[in-house]
Design a protein around this motif. Structure first.
Motif, PDB file in Angstrom:
ATOM      1  N   LYS A 142      98.183 -28.900  23.525  1.00  0.00           N
ATOM      2  CA  LYS A 142      99.411 -30.171  22.738  1.00  0.00           C
ATOM      3  C   LYS A 142      98.430 -30.709  22.008  1.00  0.00           C
ATOM      4  O   LYS A 142      97.086 -31.247  22.227  1.00  0.00           O
ATOM      5  N   GLY A 143      98.837 -31.548  20.843  1.00  0.00           N
ATOM      6  CA  GLY A 143      98.350 -32.176  20.195  1.00  0.00           C
ATOM      7  C   GLY A 143      97.773 -33.585  21.102  1.00  0.00           C
ATOM      8  O   GLY A 143      98.856 -34.354  22.137  1.00  0.00           O
ATOM      9  N   PRO A 144      97.348 -34.315  20.635  1.00  0.00           N
ATOM     10  CA  PRO A 144      96.565 -35.524  21.555  1.00  0.00           C
ATOM     11  C   PRO A 144      98.027 -36.844  21.419  1.00  0.00           C
ATOM     12  O   PRO A 144      98.479 -37.178  20.671  1.00  0.00           O
ATOM     13  N   LEU A 186      98.632 -41.656  21.603  1.00  0.00           N
ATOM     14  CA  LEU A 186      98.623 -42.114  22.394  1.00  0.00           C
ATOM     15  C   LEU A 186      98.452 -43.239  23.604  1.00  0.00           C
ATOM     16  O   LEU A 186      99.928 -42.682  24.847  1.00  0.00           O
ATOM     17  N   PHE A 205      92.133 -43.568  11.138  1.00  0.00           N
ATOM     18  CA  PHE A 205      91.779 -43.887  12.454  1.00  0.00           C
ATOM     19  C   PHE A 205      89.989 -42.529  12.408  1.00  0.00           C
ATOM     20  O   PHE A 205      90.161 -41.646  11.453  1.00  0.00           O
ATOM     21  N   TYR A 206      89.602 -43.612  13.103  1.00  0.00           N
ATOM     22  CA  TYR A 206      88.260 -42.727  13.239  1.00  0.00           C
ATOM     23  C   TYR A 206      87.994 -42.073  14.745  1.00  0.00           C
ATOM     24  O   TYR A 206      87.774 -43.339  15.533  1.00  0.00           O
ATOM     25  N   PHE A 207      87.418 -40.872  14.788  1.00  0.00           N
ATOM     26  CA  PHE A 207      87.750 -40.302  16.406  1.00  0.00           C
ATOM     27  C   PHE A 207      86.556 -40.213  16.876  1.00  0.00           C
ATOM     28  O   PHE A 207      85.970 -40.000  16.126  1.00  0.00           O
ATOM     29  N   GLY A 208      86.689 -40.456  18.360  1.00  0.00           N
ATOM     30  CA  GLY A 208      84.905 -40.145  18.932  1.00  0.00           C
ATOM     31  C   GLY A 208      85.120 -38.104  19.263  1.00  0.00           C
ATOM     32  O   GLY A 208      86.107 -37.290  18.843  1.00  0.00           O
ATOM     33  N   PHE A 244      89.955 -39.191  23.601  1.00  0.00           N
ATOM     34  CA  PHE A 244      89.794 -39.514  22.749  1.00  0.00           C
ATOM     35  C   PHE A 244      89.726 -40.626  22.072  1.00  0.00           C
ATOM     36  O   PHE A 244      90.626 -41.676  22.621  1.00  0.00           O
ATOM     37  N   GLY A 295      85.190 -36.188  21.940  1.00  0.00           N
ATOM     38  CA  GLY A 295      86.034 -35.778  23.212  1.00  0.00           C
ATOM     39  C   GLY A 295      85.189 -35.897  23.905  1.00  0.00           C
ATOM     40  O   GLY A 295      84.220 -35.311  23.923  1.00  0.00           O
ATOM     41  N   LEU A 301      95.178 -30.278  13.388  1.00  0.00           N
ATOM     42  CA  LEU A 301      96.539 -30.254  13.566  1.00  0.00           C
ATOM     43  C   LEU A 301      96.638 -31.535  12.859  1.00  0.00           C
ATOM     44  O   LEU A 301      96.069 -32.554  11.809  1.00  0.00           O
ATOM     45  N   TYR A 310      90.664 -52.545  16.189  1.00  0.00           N
ATOM     46  CA  TYR A 310      91.420 -51.681  16.723  1.00  0.00           C
ATOM     47  C   TYR A 310      91.059 -50.353  17.276  1.00  0.00           C
ATOM     48  O   TYR A 310      90.403 -49.905  16.672  1.00  0.00           O
ATOM     49  N   TYR A 316      99.070 -42.744  16.153  1.00  0.00           N
ATOM     50  CA  TYR A 316      99.842 -41.954  15.568  1.00  0.00           C
ATOM     51  C   TYR A 316     101.060 -40.382  16.386  1.00  0.00           C
ATOM     52  O   TYR A 316     100.337 -40.668  17.729  1.00  0.00           O
ATOM     53  N   GLN A 345      94.861 -35.264  25.718  1.00  0.00           N
ATOM     54  CA  GLN A 345      95.339 -34.851  24.959  1.00  0.00           C
ATOM     55  C   GLN A 345      95.000 -33.637  25.900  1.00  0.00           C
ATOM     56  O   GLN A 345      94.212 -32.706  26.651  1.00  0.00           O
ATOM     57  N   TYR A 384      92.800 -41.849  23.145  1.00  0.00           N
ATOM     58  CA  TYR A 384      93.838 -39.964  23.131  1.00  0.00           C
ATOM     59  C   TYR A 384      93.892 -39.460  24.356  1.00  0.00           C
ATOM     60  O   TYR A 384      92.935 -38.961  24.116  1.00  0.00           O
ATOM     61  N   GLY A 430     101.062 -33.370  15.642  1.00  0.00           N
ATOM     62  CA  GLY A 430     101.639 -32.090  16.332  1.00  0.00           C
ATOM     63  C   GLY A 430     101.136 -31.686  17.288  1.00  0.00           C
ATOM     64  O   GLY A 430     100.154 -31.989  17.785  1.00  0.00           O
TER      65      GLY A 430
END
Lengths: 114, 114
Positions: free
Chosen positions: A42-44, A46, A102-105, A89, A107, B90, A32, B103, A38, A36, B106
């Motif tokens: 603000k927060g990220p 979807l 989740f594993y994030f890049g 992201f 950015g 975050l 999956y 997700y 951002q 995201y 915030g």
């Protein structure tokens, strides 16, 4: 060790142009892949997501392209607008799980010039 | 709208202080997460919780602890703040088994440790 590698770190695009952000992963168990968006302060949030049973998903001006064999996926923003200026992201996870980690890049900061 | 509220937008603390970052969500989500966001490193998972009083270490738990006494509240604790913990923090939440909805984040707490 970063599970998801993202490039470029920053991107400048003229209004109306195409923005392309790339991500690569190693863990073949990932199934999956969300993106995201951002905005400053603000927060990220979807934006769009894809599962590996399709090679492309389009929502308005945003398209995810997915290459399972290469373990790569990318975000294309068509007709980029100044309002698209944000940090993007990519992420990956194994789903569904009870606690969808989740594993994030790292950015990509996109600046769309008017 | 799902809301994830972080109690402070900006915090400045001294080295060695005990710091509490609070996060509250109003949508009865089982899962809650704490990430830190640093330029070039993306979002890194510190701790997460999939139920009241349950917690799991993320990728960078050293120097942090968490508390989840109520379903809606997830606190991040810096036992003895250090300058290398200066970062954007975050909080996020999600429904159990609903990873494809992603997700809800915030707006973040920018912590400066001096």
């Amino acid at each position: 060790q970063q599970q998801v590698k993202q490039s470029p770190q920053s991107l400048i695009v003229q209004k109306g142009g195409i923005s392309i952000i790339n991500c690569a992963y190693e863990n073949t168990a990932f199934d999956y892949f969300p993106w995201y968006q951002q905005f400053p302060g603000k927060g990220p949030a979807l934006l769009i997501a894809i599962r590996p049973d399709v090679s492309e998903k389009k929502e308005g001006r945003f398209t995810i392209s997915f290459n399972k064999s290469a373990k790569q996926f990318s975000l294309h923003i068509m007709d980029s607008q100044p309002g698209d200026s944000a940090t993007y992201f990519c992420a990956a996870s194994i789903s569904p799980t009870d606690f969808n980690k989740f594993y994030f890049g790292s950015g990509t900061k996109l600046n769309v010039k008017p | 709208d799902v809301k994830v509220t972080q109690s402070s937008r900006y915090l400045v603390k001294r080295t060695g202080e005990k710091v509490f970052l609070e996060c509250v969500q109003d949508m009865d989500h089982e899962n809650m997460f704490w990430y830190r966001q640093d330029p070039g490193l993306g979002l890194r998972l510190i701790y997460f919780s999939y139920d009241v009083k349950m917690k799991e270490k993320g990728d960078i738990p050293e120097g942090y602890s968490v508390s989840r006494e109520k379903k809606e509240r997830f606190s991040l604790i810096l036992e003895s703040a250090s300058t290398n913990q200066t970062s954007m923090y975050l909080c996020a939440s999600s429904l159990s088994g609903q990873g494809w909805y992603g997700y809800t984040f915030g707006s973040g707490t920018r912590l400066t440790v001096v």
